[in-house]
Write a protein that holds these residues in place. Structure first.
Motif, PDB file in Angstrom:
ATOM      1  N   TYR A 186     -10.473   4.258   0.836  1.00  0.00           N
ATOM      2  CA  TYR A 186      -9.775   2.965   0.953  1.00  0.00           C
ATOM      3  C   TYR A 186     -10.590   1.827   0.347  1.00  0.00           C
ATOM      4  N   HIS A 245       1.457   3.766  -3.014  1.00  0.00           N
ATOM      5  CA  HIS A 245       1.704   5.215  -3.043  1.00  0.00           C
ATOM      6  C   HIS A 245       3.070   5.623  -3.604  1.00  0.00           C
ATOM      7  N   HIS A 255       0.821  -1.210   0.000  1.00  0.00           N
ATOM      8  CA  HIS A 255       0.000   0.000   0.000  1.00  0.00           C
ATOM      9  C   HIS A 255       0.864   1.273   0.000  1.00  0.00           C
ATOM     10  N   GLU A 256       1.801   1.338   0.938  1.00  0.00           N
ATOM     11  CA  GLU A 256       2.622   2.554   1.034  1.00  0.00           C
ATOM     12  C   GLU A 256       3.749   2.560  -0.001  1.00  0.00           C
ATOM     13  N   GLU A 309      -5.593   6.036  -2.742  1.00  0.00           N
ATOM     14  CA  GLU A 309      -5.887   4.969  -1.771  1.00  0.00           C
ATOM     15  C   GLU A 309      -6.462   3.732  -2.469  1.00  0.00           C
TER      16      GLU A 309
HETATM   17 ZN    ZN Z   1      -2.757   5.247   1.844  1.00  0.00          ZN
END
Ligand code: ZN
Length: 425
Positions: free
Chosen positions: A383, A248, A242-243, A282
């Motif tokens: 999300y 991202h 995710h990060e 997200e």
């Molecule tokens: Zn995030």
């Protein structure tokens, strides 16, 4: 919370300001986002554009009213500017239009206007998440109740079982590093990343979120992991994807490479958090987890690598992910708690109780989540609803689970373009 880095594209700024009306609009947009950041500490999530725009924004010190008026005027200029020929240029205009509309909505909210949860999410994120009843979640809870028979609240029985899957604190860093390396390797098989991209990981406490990516420009990110609460084994791959990869960090790096460096589109050097861009960010970061580890690949990797590294019993990996798949079906329960709490139909204690009962969050995690509602409000839909919108969009273009190559290709295209939430439908 804002990290400002300047100078990364300072060299190109001078050359862009003169002839192209879009270049001037783009600069003005950046200036307004930075100006609003002075009134709202969470608004500017990242900025790595020219330092002179930041200096101008600071010097002007615009009031909220002036920012609102300027944003409306800029939108008018945008409508009058000549249309671009290619798809990306068209997407760029639509994107700027919606980003500016979200900015004016954020100004109104900061000035005290009360919007309902759904009105707010439409105004800021260009989307309204579906509503679900208690009965919808209850049928999932009934299945979990059979899985964890016994006395007392289901959340306590689930939590007691889950304790065997906490990553011990002293193993956290090794587990995260292994997860990140694997997510990066999976991504590199399909996506060409800019040269020298990299990031640093920091462990922090006392935050309302569990992880955060601070993009710093020049293909670098700072990823922070919050260690306030126990971290379960599934968070390693979730957070790393995710990060980091293909979430991202990759999203920001591809936007910088393709839109900022190749095309000189300065508006992408700034990331206003309360804007439609966040749903794409997200949604792709969450969908990216299963893009990186499709089908059984994740469980295999966890059983053979992460469970042993964390000192957990690898023989229980299958059991863990079977239960987690059921618990994931409760993700929209968080939206219901947020909607009711922010609309004022329940108070903060009732919101925490709702999360314990319908989202199976233990008491301290539920309390942390209500603090997240206070700080980020309807952002919560980005999300789970974001993930669903991204999935449907990619599948509608042929990027289904049965066609992983095409799925990666569509995913990369989405990460490299200024598409809006309403453009995913
Ligand atoms: Zn995030």
């Amino acid at each position: 919370m804002t990290r400002i880095l300047t100078g990364a594209v300072a060299l190109m700024a001078g050359a862009l300001t003169i002839a192209d009306p879009m270049a001037q609009i783009s600069r003005d947009y950046v200036r307004l986002v930075l100006a609003l950041g002075a009134h709202d500490k969470d608004y500017v999530d990242a900025y790595y554009g020219p330092g002179d725009i930041k200096a101008e924004a600071e010097k002007a010190g615009l009031s909220l009213d002036a920012i609102g008026k300027n944003a409306v005027a800029l939108s008018e200029q945008l409508k009058a500017a000549p249309a671009g020929a290619d798809e990306l240029s068209r997407l760029r205009r639509q994107y700027l239009e919606k980003q500016l509309a979200a900015m004016t909505a954020r100004v109104r909210i900061l000035k005290g206007q009360r919007l309902s949860f759904d009105e707010e999410s439409r105004a800021l994120y260009d989307a309204v998440a579906p509503t679900n009843s208690e009965a919808h979640f209850q049928q999932v809870l009934d299945r979990l109740d059979k899985r964890f028979p016994g006395e007392g609240p289901l959340v306590e029985r689930y939590d007691a079982w889950r304790r065997a899957f906490v990553i011990p604190k002293e193993k956290l860093d090794a587990v995260f590093k292994a997860a990140i390396a694997a997510c990066r390797a999976q991504t590199l098989k399909h996506v060409t990343l800019p040269p020298d991209e990299s990031f640093t990981v920091e462990y922090v406490t006392n935050k309302s979120w569990s992880g955060y990516n601070w993009y710093q420009g020049n293909y670098r990110s700072l990823i922070q992991v919050n260690t306030d609460l126990p971290i379960y084994i599934d968070r390693a791959v979730d957070l790393a994807c995710h990060e980091g990869y293909p979430g991202h960090h990759v999203y920001n790096a591809l936007l910088e490479q393709h839109l900022v460096k190749e095309r000189g589109w300065l508006e992408f050097t700034v990331y206003p958090l309360f804007s439609p861009q966040s749903l794409i960010a997200e949604g792709t970061a969450n969908f990216g987890i299963e893009v990186a580890f499709p089908g059984q690949e994740r469980e295999t990797f966890e059983r053979t690598t992460l469970f042993p590294l964390a000192g957990l019993d690898p023989a229980r990996a299958t059991e863990y992910y079977e239960v987690q798949a059921m618990v994931d079906e409760l993700s929209y329960a968080g939206n219901e708690a947020a909607r009711r709490y922010l609309d004022g139909t329940i108070d903060r204690d009732a919101a925490a109780t709702w999360l314990e009962r319908y989202a199976l969050m233990p008491h301290d995690r539920a309390a942390q989540r209500v603090r997240f509602f206070d700080q980020y409000r309807s952002y919560v839909i980005n999300y789970n609803y974001g993930k669903d919108l991204v999935r449907r969009f990619i599948e509608s273009r042929g990027g289904t689970a049965a066609n992983p190559e095409k799925r990666w290709q569509e995913f990369e295209t989405l990460l490299s373009s200024p598409r809006l939430p309403s453009g995913l439908r």
